[in-house]
Scaffold this active site. Structure first.
Site, short mmCIF file in Angstrom:
data_model
loop_
_atom_site.label_atom_id
_atom_site.label_comp_id
_atom_site.label_asym_id
_atom_site.label_seq_id
_atom_site.Cartn_x
_atom_site.Cartn_y
_atom_site.Cartn_z
N SER A 135 0.86 -1.19 0.00
CA SER A 135 0.00 0.00 0.00
C SER A 135 0.90 1.25 0.00
CB SER A 135 -0.91 -0.01 1.22
OG SER A 135 -0.13 -0.06 2.39
N PRO A 182 8.50 -8.82 -7.67
CA PRO A 182 7.24 -8.49 -6.99
C PRO A 182 6.18 -7.97 -7.96
CG PRO A 182 9.11 -7.60 -5.77
CD PRO A 182 9.66 -8.12 -7.07
N ASP A 221 -5.88 -8.49 -1.50
CA ASP A 221 -6.64 -8.36 -0.24
C ASP A 221 -8.01 -9.00 -0.44
OD1 ASP A 221 -4.60 -6.73 0.57
OD2 ASP A 221 -5.72 -4.85 0.42
N GLU A 276 -9.03 25.29 4.23
CA GLU A 276 -7.98 24.45 3.65
C GLU A 276 -8.52 23.49 2.60
OE1 GLU A 276 -9.32 24.11 6.61
OE2 GLU A 276 -9.27 22.07 7.37
N MET A 318 -10.65 28.19 15.97
CA MET A 318 -11.43 29.43 16.12
C MET A 318 -12.16 29.40 17.45
SD MET A 318 -14.97 30.05 15.78
CE MET A 318 -16.12 31.28 15.28
N THR A 329 12.28 -6.92 -10.35
CA THR A 329 10.97 -6.88 -11.02
C THR A 329 10.02 -7.98 -10.54
OG1 THR A 329 11.64 -8.34 -12.81
CG2 THR A 329 12.01 -5.98 -13.13
N CYS A 373 -11.85 26.13 12.78
CA CYS A 373 -12.86 25.33 13.46
C CYS A 373 -12.59 25.27 14.97
CB CYS A 373 -12.99 23.96 12.81
SG CYS A 373 -14.67 23.32 12.95
N LEU A 374 -12.10 24.15 15.52
CA LEU A 374 -11.81 24.15 16.95
C LEU A 374 -10.79 25.24 17.28
CD1 LEU A 374 -12.18 22.86 19.73
CD2 LEU A 374 -10.36 21.27 19.17
N HIS A 430 -13.74 25.31 7.08
CA HIS A 430 -12.44 24.73 6.72
C HIS A 430 -11.94 25.27 5.37
CE1 HIS A 430 -12.24 21.61 9.89
NE2 HIS A 430 -13.54 21.82 9.89
#
Ligand code: GLN
Length: 544
Positions: free
Chosen positions: A13, A191, A148, A510, A385, A189, A382-383, A508
């Site tokens: 992953s 894998p 998986d 961002e 602020m 190679t 948020c929090l 938010h």
């Protein structure tokens, strides 16, 4: 007809399927195609909203209020188009839908099974996105790693769609790892071969292999991979470690990923991709003229992904200011009134992060007090602020016991209180105030200067709000509510009258910062940090 591209991952992953998908989408978009990206997550949670950030990083919120995987943030930052609920689907959501249908009796007495009912529902959601919005290309990223247990139904759906849509309309890109063995001084190679075999076992032949590597993959090795994995040589794409994620579209362009995709899907475009704006951004990002150091104060700072969008917004806004933004992450639990000056003294600004629960809140409040008293640029989200309101109530208005009822339900001064609409809510998932809401901005305020607009839309994810009962008193003392929701009166922006940059927002920002459109609040916060640094430097020269 919409073309469908599936992106799977093998070997391990964290290879960056999201970035590769977003980069390919960027290249196709730059050639004039309309593209969207969708992510399937094979976990049972209905959405990542109930996941602890330590588990899965930040929860990204869309305009339509979906709590989604952080990869959607990359899609928006690269493509500059909003995503929605339909762009992120989990196994939990698929099952929930199918089980609800079963309870309604919609399957007319049939035995409900993974194949065909779950796979059909996956298929429906993939095709829907293409047909509904008439995209030229839909890129679907399958979360997890091939092999998986939980990704099996997704790969089976891909197999069926490849057969149904045909190879001109559908292709599979498999992202794999070419590890470097230090002792043997060699790239390996095997894998990759194994992971392609794993896909073949389920009946899927990948069309393109994107090979993540720390070192260049030479021609001979590409030929070997192509031969043993049964793909054309131009379909072996090297994806070498990049300095920043924003380099990846250009690296993929160099490797011809977009051309190979277009060739296989019979897509024609006269234009060479127009990446001028992107290149200009990269040029500025890599050659900053200035530098500032800002503190990111939060309780999940050990994991960078927990504040992914904030980190990226700093990159966008720093670049606009031709300024390198060095982010110092500070665990809010470690901040005390005694050490705050020492911790924050070297910084040019602080951003106090969003969050839930009491852990680290007193540290955030101590940091905000320092910023307020020392004219250090402060940006609360948020929090963050909400903490600035608590700090102001305690230290300026003298209400020592002031708090949010989230942290202290019995406080005498509930300056932050639960929203009326949240009082009856008892389920956790998907029940916060979520998504884009309007905010009206008062003229002659810093917020107005920043946005240059009286009406904005920003995304939310919270249950508590500033208590309007105390608003007049706050304003009399200098903490102004400069942005409010026009329908509910809910406070969205607070700012300090006399401070050079002291802004807290309930939403938010961002989440809406992209390469093409860096968020104005971040841009101006970095500018304020630059000014602060300059002022401090001139002052110190004056003193010595
Ligand atoms: N815990 C606060 C609330 O629910 C803030 C949430 C946040 O920072 N996203 O209102």
């Amino acid at each position: 007809m919409t073309k469908f591209i599936f992106v799977t991952g093998g070997v391990t992953s964290s290879l960056g399927k999201g970035i590769i998908s977003a980069s390919l989408a960027k290249l196709l978009q730059a050639r004039g195609f309309s593209v969207t990206i969708q992510k399937f997550d094979p976990y049972i949670n209905v959405d990542p909203g109930t996941l602890n950030p330590y588990e899965h990083g930040e929860c990204y919120v869309t305009d339509d209020g979906a709590e989604t995987d952080l990869d959607l943030g990359h899609y928006e930052r690269f493509l500059n188009i909003p995503t929605s609920q339909a762009n992120n689907v989990t196994t939990g959501r698929i099952y929930q839908y199918v089980i609800n249908k079963e309870r309604e009796g919609a399957y007319l007495g049939k035995t409900v099974q993974v194949v065909p009912h779950i796979t059909d529902e996956i298929k429906r959601r993939i095709l829907l996105l293409g047909h509904q919005d008439r995209y030229d290309v839909v890129i679907t990223e399958i979360g997890g790693t091939v092999g998986d247990i939980e990704s099996l139904p997704y790969i089976e759906t891909v197999r069926q769609l490849k057969w149904e849509l045909g190879s001109n309309n559908c292709l599979v890109i498999h992202l794999t790892l070419i590890p470097y063995l230090k002792a043997a001084k060699e790239l390996k190679t095997k894998p990759t071969q194994h992971s392609v075999k794993e896909l073949l076992e389920i009946g899927v032949q990948p069309d393109i292999l994107v090979c993540r590597t720390e070192y260049p993959v030479n021609k001979e090795m590409r030929r070997k991979i192509a031969l043993f994995c049964n793909v054309t040589i131009n379909a072996v794409i090297e994806s070498i470690d990049a300095e920043t994620i924003y380099d990846v579209p250009l690296l993929m362009l160099k490797e011809g990923l977009d051309k190979t995709v277009m060739g296989k899907l019979k897509l024609t475009s006269k234009e060479e991709p127009n990446l001028d704006k992107w290149k200009e951004f990269l040029g500025k990002l890599k050659n900053p003229l200035h530098e500032v150091t800002v503190g990111l104060i939060g309780k999940y700072v050990e994991l960078q992904d927990a504040y992914k969008s904030i980190h990226e917004a700093f990159i966008h806004s720093g670049t606009t200011n031709e300024c390198k933004v060095k982010v110092v992450s500070i665990q809010s639990e470690t901040i005390t009134p005694e050490n705050v000056a020492q911790l924050l003294g070297p910084l040019n600004g602080i951003l106090v992060a969003p969050g839930f629960g009491i852990r680290g809140v007193e540290g955030k409040i101590a940091a905000i007090k320092y910023a307020r008293e020392n004219n250090l640029p402060f940006f609360g989200i948020c929090l963050g602020m909400q903490c600035s309101v608590i700090e102001f109530a305690r230290n300026v208005m003298g209400w020592q016991q002031a708090h949010s009822t989230e942290m202290n339900p019995d406080t005498d001064y509930p300056v932050i209180d639960i929203m009326e609409s949240q009082k009856k809510v008892n389920q956790k998932g998907g029940t916060m105030r979520l998504g884009a809401y309007q905010c009206q901005i008062k003229k002659n305020t810093k917020a107005y200067q920043i946005y240059n607009s009286t009406l904005i839309y920003e995304r939310h994810r919270h249950r508590w709000e500033m208590n309007n009962k105390y608003l007049d008193l706050f304003e009399e003392n200098g903490l102004m509510a400069t942005g409010t929701n026009p329908d509910t009166g809910l406070v969205e922006i607070v700012e300090h009258k006399k401070h050079p940059f002291f802004i807290g927002v309930q939403y938010h920002p961002e989440l809406k910062s992209t390469v093409d459109n860096p968020h104005p609040l971040f841009v101006k916060f970095i500018k304020a940090a630059m000014d602060y640094r300059k002022k401090r430097e001139t002052e110190s020269i004056g003193i010595s």
